[in-house]
Design an enzyme around this catalytic site. Structure first.
Site, PDB file in Angstrom:
ATOM      1  N   GLY A 103       0.831  -1.216   0.000  1.00 51.16           N
ATOM      2  CA  GLY A 103       0.000   0.000   0.000  1.00 51.16           C
ATOM      3  C   GLY A 103       0.856   1.252   0.000  1.00 51.16           C
ATOM      4  NE  ARG A 134      -5.092   6.234  -1.464  1.00 55.96           N
ATOM      5  CZ  ARG A 134      -5.720   5.134  -1.860  1.00 55.96           C
ATOM      6  NH1 ARG A 134      -5.760   4.818  -3.120  1.00 55.96           N
ATOM      7  NH2 ARG A 134      -6.312   4.348  -0.971  1.00 55.96           N
ATOM      8  CB  VAL A 165      -1.960  -7.629   0.615  1.00 55.12           C
ATOM      9  CG1 VAL A 165      -0.756  -6.787   0.291  1.00 55.12           C
ATOM     10  CG2 VAL A 165      -3.120  -6.796   1.138  1.00 55.12           C
ATOM     11  CG  ASN A 190       0.878   1.553   4.784  1.00 55.33           C
ATOM     12  OD1 ASN A 190       0.605   2.276   5.736  1.00 55.33           O
ATOM     13  ND2 ASN A 190       0.463   1.834   3.546  1.00 55.33           N
ATOM     14  CE1 TYR A 216      -8.669   0.283   9.628  1.00 57.35           C
ATOM     15  CE2 TYR A 216      -9.013   1.395  11.735  1.00 57.35           C
ATOM     16  CZ  TYR A 216      -8.243   1.173  10.597  1.00 57.35           C
ATOM     17  OH  TYR A 216      -7.040   1.838  10.441  1.00 57.35           O
ATOM     18  CE  LYS A 246      -5.363  -1.275  10.324  1.00 59.12           C
ATOM     19  NZ  LYS A 246      -4.164  -1.411   9.486  1.00 59.12           N
TER      20      LYS A 246
HETATM   21  P1  NDP Z   1      -4.844   5.297   2.152  1.00 59.65           P
HETATM   22  O1  NDP Z   1      -6.235   4.885   1.828  1.00 59.65           O
HETATM   23  O2  NDP Z   1      -4.434   6.697   1.896  1.00 59.65           O
HETATM   24  O3  NDP Z   1      -3.790   4.324   1.391  1.00 59.65           O
HETATM   25  C1  NDP Z   1      -3.960   2.943   1.443  1.00 59.65           C
HETATM   26  C2  NDP Z   1      -2.917   2.266   0.562  1.00 59.65           C
HETATM   27  O4  NDP Z   1      -3.141   0.849   0.626  1.00 59.65           O
HETATM   28  C3  NDP Z   1      -3.073   2.629  -0.913  1.00 59.65           C
HETATM   29  O5  NDP Z   1      -1.809   2.590  -1.539  1.00 59.65           O
HETATM   30  C4  NDP Z   1      -3.957   1.512  -1.451  1.00 59.65           C
HETATM   31  O6  NDP Z   1      -3.828   1.383  -2.851  1.00 59.65           O
HETATM   32  C5  NDP Z   1      -3.356   0.324  -0.686  1.00 59.65           C
HETATM   33  N1  NDP Z   1      -4.224  -0.858  -0.593  1.00 59.65           N
HETATM   34  C6  NDP Z   1      -5.511  -0.936  -0.148  1.00 59.65           C
HETATM   35  N2  NDP Z   1      -5.968  -2.193  -0.255  1.00 59.65           N
HETATM   36  C7  NDP Z   1      -4.946  -2.933  -0.760  1.00 59.65           C
HETATM   37  C8  NDP Z   1      -4.786  -4.306  -1.104  1.00 59.65           C
HETATM   38  N3  NDP Z   1      -5.795  -5.182  -0.963  1.00 59.65           N
HETATM   39  N4  NDP Z   1      -3.606  -4.725  -1.605  1.00 59.65           N
HETATM   40  C9  NDP Z   1      -2.566  -3.854  -1.763  1.00 59.65           C
HETATM   41  N5  NDP Z   1      -2.655  -2.540  -1.461  1.00 59.65           N
HETATM   42  C10 NDP Z   1      -3.837  -2.092  -0.973  1.00 59.65           C
HETATM   43  O7  NDP Z   1      -4.646   4.887   3.677  1.00 59.65           O
HETATM   44  P2  NDP Z   1      -3.712   5.503   4.835  1.00 59.65           P
HETATM   45  O8  NDP Z   1      -2.410   5.933   4.279  1.00 59.65           O
HETATM   46  O9  NDP Z   1      -4.525   6.453   5.624  1.00 59.65           O
HETATM   47  O10 NDP Z   1      -3.528   4.200   5.750  1.00 59.65           O
HETATM   48  C11 NDP Z   1      -2.390   3.355   5.671  1.00 59.65           C
HETATM   49  C12 NDP Z   1      -2.434   2.373   6.829  1.00 59.65           C
HETATM   50  O11 NDP Z   1      -2.491   3.096   8.064  1.00 59.65           O
HETATM   51  C13 NDP Z   1      -3.668   1.458   6.821  1.00 59.65           C
HETATM   52  O12 NDP Z   1      -3.293   0.175   7.255  1.00 59.65           O
HETATM   53  C14 NDP Z   1      -4.589   2.117   7.835  1.00 59.65           C
HETATM   54  O13 NDP Z   1      -5.489   1.203   8.405  1.00 59.65           O
HETATM   55  C15 NDP Z   1      -3.571   2.635   8.848  1.00 59.65           C
HETATM   56  N6  NDP Z   1      -4.084   3.720   9.682  1.00 59.65           N
HETATM   57  C16 NDP Z   1      -4.467   4.921   9.109  1.00 59.65           C
HETATM   58  C17 NDP Z   1      -4.947   5.927   9.921  1.00 59.65           C
HETATM   59  C18 NDP Z   1      -5.370   7.247   9.381  1.00 59.65           C
HETATM   60  O14 NDP Z   1      -5.917   8.064  10.160  1.00 59.65           O
HETATM   61  N7  NDP Z   1      -5.182   7.552   8.104  1.00 59.65           N
HETATM   62  C19 NDP Z   1      -5.067   5.752  11.374  1.00 59.65           C
HETATM   63  C20 NDP Z   1      -4.615   4.469  11.854  1.00 59.65           C
HETATM   64  C21 NDP Z   1      -4.145   3.506  11.020  1.00 59.65           C
HETATM   65  P3  NDP Z   1      -5.082   0.855  -3.743  1.00 59.65           P
HETATM   66  O15 NDP Z   1      -6.272   1.685  -3.360  1.00 59.65           O
HETATM   67  O16 NDP Z   1      -4.639   1.005  -5.158  1.00 59.65           O
HETATM   68  O17 NDP Z   1      -5.234  -0.580  -3.358  1.00 59.65           O
END
Ligand code: NDP
Length: 232
Positions: A8, A11, A56, A78, A142, A146
């Site tokens: 991931g 972004r 994933v 991530n 969710y 986690k």
């Molecule tokens: P974003 O939605 O901005 O980015 C998520 C990333 O994960 C993207 O690159 C997306 O790409 C990728 N992704 C999603 N599903 C899959 C998959 N099945 N296989 C491979 N890649 C995947 O999320 P954040 O940056 O905000 O979050 C990142 C991590 O941090 C996550 O695990 C989230 O739960 C955790 N987190 C975030 C918080 C927040 O406030 N933002 C708080 C606490 C934890 P694509 O869409 O192309 O698959």
């Protein structure tokens, strides 16, 4: 050159981790599953990193991804998605989507990474969430996913310590990414009011904690909160 895999990584937090690891001299491979626009932007923004479409949730895709590596020093699980719904409205499909991405995906990647790390040691950081420790209202599945990531981290940390593989979690609070873009400005203000440091965290602040844990050789099985004091 040290090799790192960030799931991931196109972004938000993942992209900030990719940038920081590249700056620290890693050769970085990052994954995504669907959003080609973000992937194209990420490729432009960090040309030194490699971006690969690999969901994933799909073990075959993860296996094919790992065929690119002859060695691996660092894995950052991530990739994650959230779901904001009351528990009675949550469907079996919602449940599977969240668990498969957040927990099963991390499990597949750890399983395959360990095979590459057993001889030389390595470091794994899983991205959890404050909700995985404390539970979030309307985010039950969710939070459960986690919480599972945290338990999984502690278990594999014990199992892999004799091989010199350190496994830790970073547990972010509210971070300014697309994941929170659905919040209205009133909701955002209310949430900021609950954070002792008075603001959302940045993806770069989470990335710094991840890089610290990847470099720490005597820390394992820990959950490092990056939440501005949200959970105090
Ligand atoms: P974003 O939605 O901005 O980015 C998520 C990333 O994960 C993207 O690159 C997306 O790409 C990728 N992704 C999603 N599903 C899959 C998959 N099945 N296989 C491979 N890649 C995947 O999320 P954040 O940056 O905000 O979050 C990142 C991590 O941090 C996550 O695990 C989230 O739960 C955790 N987190 C975030 C918080 C927040 O406030 N933002 C708080 C606490 C934890 P694509 O869409 O192309 O698959």
């Amino acid at each position: 050159m040290r090799r790192a895999l960030v799931t991931g990584g196109t972004r938000g937090i993942g992209l900030a981790i990719v940038k920081k690891l590249v700056a620290e001299g890693y050769l970085v491979t990052a994954t995504y599953s669907a959003d080609e626009e973000s992937a194209a932007r990420a490729m432009e923004c960090v040309p030194a990193a490699e971006f690969v479409r690999a969901d994933v949730r799909d073990e075959r895709a993860v296996e094919a991804l790992f065929e690119r590596f002859s060695s691996l020093d660092a894995l950052v699980n991530n990739a994650g998605i959230d779901l904001y719904k009351q528990v009675q409205d949550t469907t079996a499909e919602d449940y599977a989507r969240i668990m498969d991405t957040n927990m099963r995906g991390a499990f597949f990647c750890v399983k395959h990474a360990v095979k590459l790390m057993l001889d030389m040691g390595g470091a794994i950081v899983n991205i959890a969430s404050v909700w995985g420790e404390h539970g979030g209202s309307c985010e039950s599945v969710y939070s459960a996913s986690k919480g599972a990531v945290i338990a999984f981290t502690k278990a594999v940390a014990k199992e892999l310590a004799p091989a010199g593989i350190c496994v830790n979690c970073v547990s972010p609070g509210v971070i300014d990414t697309k994941m929170n873009a659905h919040l209205s400005s009133e909701e955002k203000l209310a949430l900021e009011g609950e954070i002792p440091l008075g603001r959302y965290g940045t993806p770069e602040e989470v990335a710094s904690a991840v890089c610290f844990l990847l470099s720490a050789r005597y820390i394992t099985g820990q959950v490092l909160g990056v939440d501005g004091g949200f959970c105090l």
